[in-house]
Each structure stands twice: as structure tokens, then as C-alpha cells.
Enzyme design. Structure first.
Site, PDB file in Angstrom:
ATOM      1  CG  ASP A 180      -1.937   1.094   1.185  1.00 43.23           C
ATOM      2  OD1 ASP A 180      -1.536   2.266   1.032  1.00 43.23           O
ATOM      3  OD2 ASP A 180      -3.142   0.796   1.285  1.00 43.23           O
ATOM      4  CG  ASP A 186      -1.471   1.997   4.807  1.00 41.49           C
ATOM      5  OD1 ASP A 186      -1.991   3.089   5.119  1.00 41.49           O
ATOM      6  OD2 ASP A 186      -2.093   0.928   4.770  1.00 41.49           O
TER       7      ASP A 186
HETATM    8  C1  PRP Z   1      -4.367   3.974  -3.825  1.00 44.29           C
HETATM    9  C2  PRP Z   1      -3.424   4.637  -4.834  1.00 44.29           C
HETATM   10  C3  PRP Z   1      -4.358   5.072  -5.924  1.00 44.29           C
HETATM   11  C4  PRP Z   1      -5.400   3.998  -5.899  1.00 44.29           C
HETATM   12  C5  PRP Z   1      -5.149   3.103  -7.058  1.00 44.29           C
HETATM   13  O1  PRP Z   1      -5.035   4.904  -3.062  1.00 44.29           O
HETATM   14  O2  PRP Z   1      -2.700   5.690  -4.304  1.00 44.29           O
HETATM   15  O3  PRP Z   1      -4.936   6.344  -5.704  1.00 44.29           O
HETATM   16  O4  PRP Z   1      -5.255   3.273  -4.675  1.00 44.29           O
HETATM   17  O5  PRP Z   1      -6.121   2.146  -7.146  1.00 44.29           O
HETATM   18  P1  PRP Z   1      -7.132   2.043  -8.369  1.00 44.29           P
HETATM   19  O6  PRP Z   1      -6.317   2.166  -9.601  1.00 44.29           O
HETATM   20  O7  PRP Z   1      -7.730   0.685  -8.170  1.00 44.29           O
HETATM   21  O8  PRP Z   1      -8.151   3.136  -8.215  1.00 44.29           O
HETATM   22  P2  PRP Z   1      -5.953   4.484  -1.840  1.00 44.29           P
HETATM   23  O9  PRP Z   1      -7.369   4.387  -2.254  1.00 44.29           O
HETATM   24  O10 PRP Z   1      -5.369   3.294  -1.159  1.00 44.29           O
HETATM   25  O11 PRP Z   1      -5.890   5.749  -0.899  1.00 44.29           O
HETATM   26  P3  PRP Z   1      -4.626   6.358  -0.128  1.00 44.29           P
HETATM   27  O12 PRP Z   1      -3.675   6.880  -1.168  1.00 44.29           O
HETATM   28  O13 PRP Z   1      -5.265   7.433   0.694  1.00 44.29           O
HETATM   29  O14 PRP Z   1      -4.014   5.277   0.724  1.00 44.29           O
HETATM   30  N1  URA Z   2      -3.083   0.972  -4.062  1.00 44.97           N
HETATM   31  C1  URA Z   2      -1.887   0.701  -3.494  1.00 44.97           C
HETATM   32  O1  URA Z   2      -1.380   1.498  -2.702  1.00 44.97           O
HETATM   33  N2  URA Z   2      -1.268  -0.457  -3.827  1.00 44.97           N
HETATM   34  C2  URA Z   2      -1.797  -1.328  -4.684  1.00 44.97           C
HETATM   35  O2  URA Z   2      -1.162  -2.355  -4.951  1.00 44.97           O
HETATM   36  C3  URA Z   2      -3.030  -1.029  -5.271  1.00 44.97           C
HETATM   37  C4  URA Z   2      -3.656   0.128  -4.945  1.00 44.97           C
END
Ligand code: PRP
Ligand code: URA
Length: 208
Positions: free
Chosen positions: A199, A202
Site C-alpha cells: 500500500d 501506508d
Molecule cells: C491507492 C493509490 C491510488 C489507488 C489506485 O489509493 O494511491 O490512488 O489506490 O487504485 P485504483 O487504480 O484501483 O483506483 P488508496 O485508495 O489506497 O488511498 P490512499 O492513497 O489514501 O491510501
Molecule cells: N493501491 C496501493 O497502494 N497499492 C496497490 O497495490 C493497489 C492500490
């Protein structure tokens, strides 16, 4: 794949390997995200227009160039935030417009929670910054927002993409170039990129 540009640069490949490593701590992780973002943006902006200008050196006048277009950096919160400093260092007069989206854990669909764009567009080119292109839902939704805002030239700068995300972007916004460090194998059942890096939000913010 048309309009998809995975970097061929050895520095990018080296840094992405460090980024993937589960032992890479948040401080180092943020540094790598910043550096990779700058390297990818150098490649992604190779076609920006310039106007000619003259500059007085200590010796004489030299012909020069100035960026013609107003550039907007559009980090997708949260993870895109870490890319801003690296890119902004290259173009300090760019405007930064944040878009807040998170993926619903069950549906994997993006949910918008922050958007303070003014009514009229203030930039002519937007670089969307988000390290991860997974299902592609967040990137597609962000391009939708920017097109509605009235921006015509949009580029996506990411670090790792899954083929699923690239396909969704190409289905909805085929004219938007996608600049990446690397294209990975696939998504797992929870929508995480494999092998990926986990992630990205995170790992940058120490919240995992
Ligand atoms: C993650 C990443 C993208 C998204 C990608 O964000 O930074 O924005 O997931 O996934 P997708 O292509 O399936 O839409 P997340 O929703 O985890 O939020 P965060 O950045 O606040 O952790
Ligand atoms: N968002 C993340 O941060 N990691 C993944 O692998 C997919 C979505």
C-alpha cells in the site's frame, strides 16, 4: 501498448527495486518516491512547448527558451502527495491542485472526498501524480474531473501499474499518455498490484 511509456532508465529500475523491498522504511520510501517521480517527469515532459526568449549572460545575449504552458500538478491523495516535491523541484512555478479519492475496500470503486478546483481552469497542462495504477478507477475518475474542469492536455505519471488499470484508462481516456516506472503482472483479489509494493499510502505515511 500505444500511449503507455514504461521507463527504460536504469536509475528508475534500480530505485523501484528498493521501493518494492518490504524492509524499506517510510523515510527512505518517501525519498525514493520523490526521486522516481522527478525522473519520470523528466521523460513525461519532453514534448512541452516553449517560446524563444533572449537572456543576457555576463558576456553577451544568448538565445533561450521558456516554458509556454501553465502546468498544474494534480496529486491524488494520499499517495500522490509524495510525488509532488520531486516534480515541483523541476518546475517550481507549477500550480498544485489536490484531488482526494480513496478506494472503497469492498467495491474497489473510487470515492471522491476532496476537490477545490475553481470554476475556470487556471492551467493548460495537468500532470496527474499517483504512484499506483491498480484497477484504474482513481486515475479515470481524476481525468474525468480535469476534463470537466476544461483542461485539454493531461498526462498520468505513476510508478507501478497493473495491466487492468492501463486497459481501463485506455478504454476511457485513450489520448492521455501514461508514464510509468514499470508495468507489473496483475491484481490480486483485493485489488493490490502483484508483485507491487504493497500500500503506497501506508508505506509513505507509516500507517500500515
Ligand atoms: C491507492 C493509490 C491510488 C489507488 C489506485 O489509493 O494511491 O490512488 O489506490 O487504485 P485504483 O487504480 O484501483 O483506483 P488508496 O485508495 O489506497 O488511498 P490512499 O492513497 O489514501 O491510501
Ligand atoms: N493501491 C496501493 O497502494 N497499492 C496497490 O497495490 C493497489 C492500490
Amino acid at each position: 501498448m500505444a500511449n503507455v511509456h514504461p521507463s527504460q532508465h536504469p536509475l528508475v529500475a534500480h530505485k523501484v527495486t528498493l521501493l518494492r523491498d518490504q524492509n524499506t522504511e517510510p523515510k527512505k520510501f518517501r525519498e525514493l518516491v520523490r526521486e522516481i517521480a522527478a525522473l519520470l517527469t523528466y521523460e513525461a515532459t519532453a514534448d512541452l512547448s516553449t517560446t524563444t526568449s533572449q537572456v543576457q549572460t555576463p558576456l553577451e545575449i544568448a538565445e533561450g527558451a521558456q516554458l509556454k504552458e501553465k502546468i498544474g500538478l494534480v496529486p491524488i491523495l494520499r499517495a500522490g502527495l509524495g510525488m509532488v516535491e520531486g516534480v515541483w523541484g523541476l518546475m517550481p512555478s507549477a500550480e498544485v491542485w489536490h484531488i482526494g479519492l480513496y478506494r472503497d475496500e469492498r467495491t474497489l470503486k473510487p470515492v471522491e472526498y476532496y476537490n477545490k478546483l475553481p470554476i475556470e481552469p487556471t492551467v493548460s497542462v495537468c500532470l496527474i501524480l499517483d504512484p499506483m495504477l491498480a484497477t484504474g478507477g482513481s486515475a479515470v475518475a481524476t481525468v474525468d474531473v480535469l476534463k470537466r474542469w476544461g483542461v485539454r492536455k493531461i498526462k498520468f505519471v505513476g510508478i507501478i501499474a497493473a495491466p487492468e488499470g492501463i486497459h481501463l484508462m485506455q478504454e476511457h481516456h485513450p489520448e492521455v499518455p501514461i508514464h510509468l516506472a514499470v508495468i507489473d503482472e496483475r491484481l490480486n483479489d483485493s485489488g493490490y498490484i502483484l508483485p507491487g509494493l504493497g500500500d503506497a499510502g501506508d508505506r509513505q505515511f507509516g500507517t500500515g
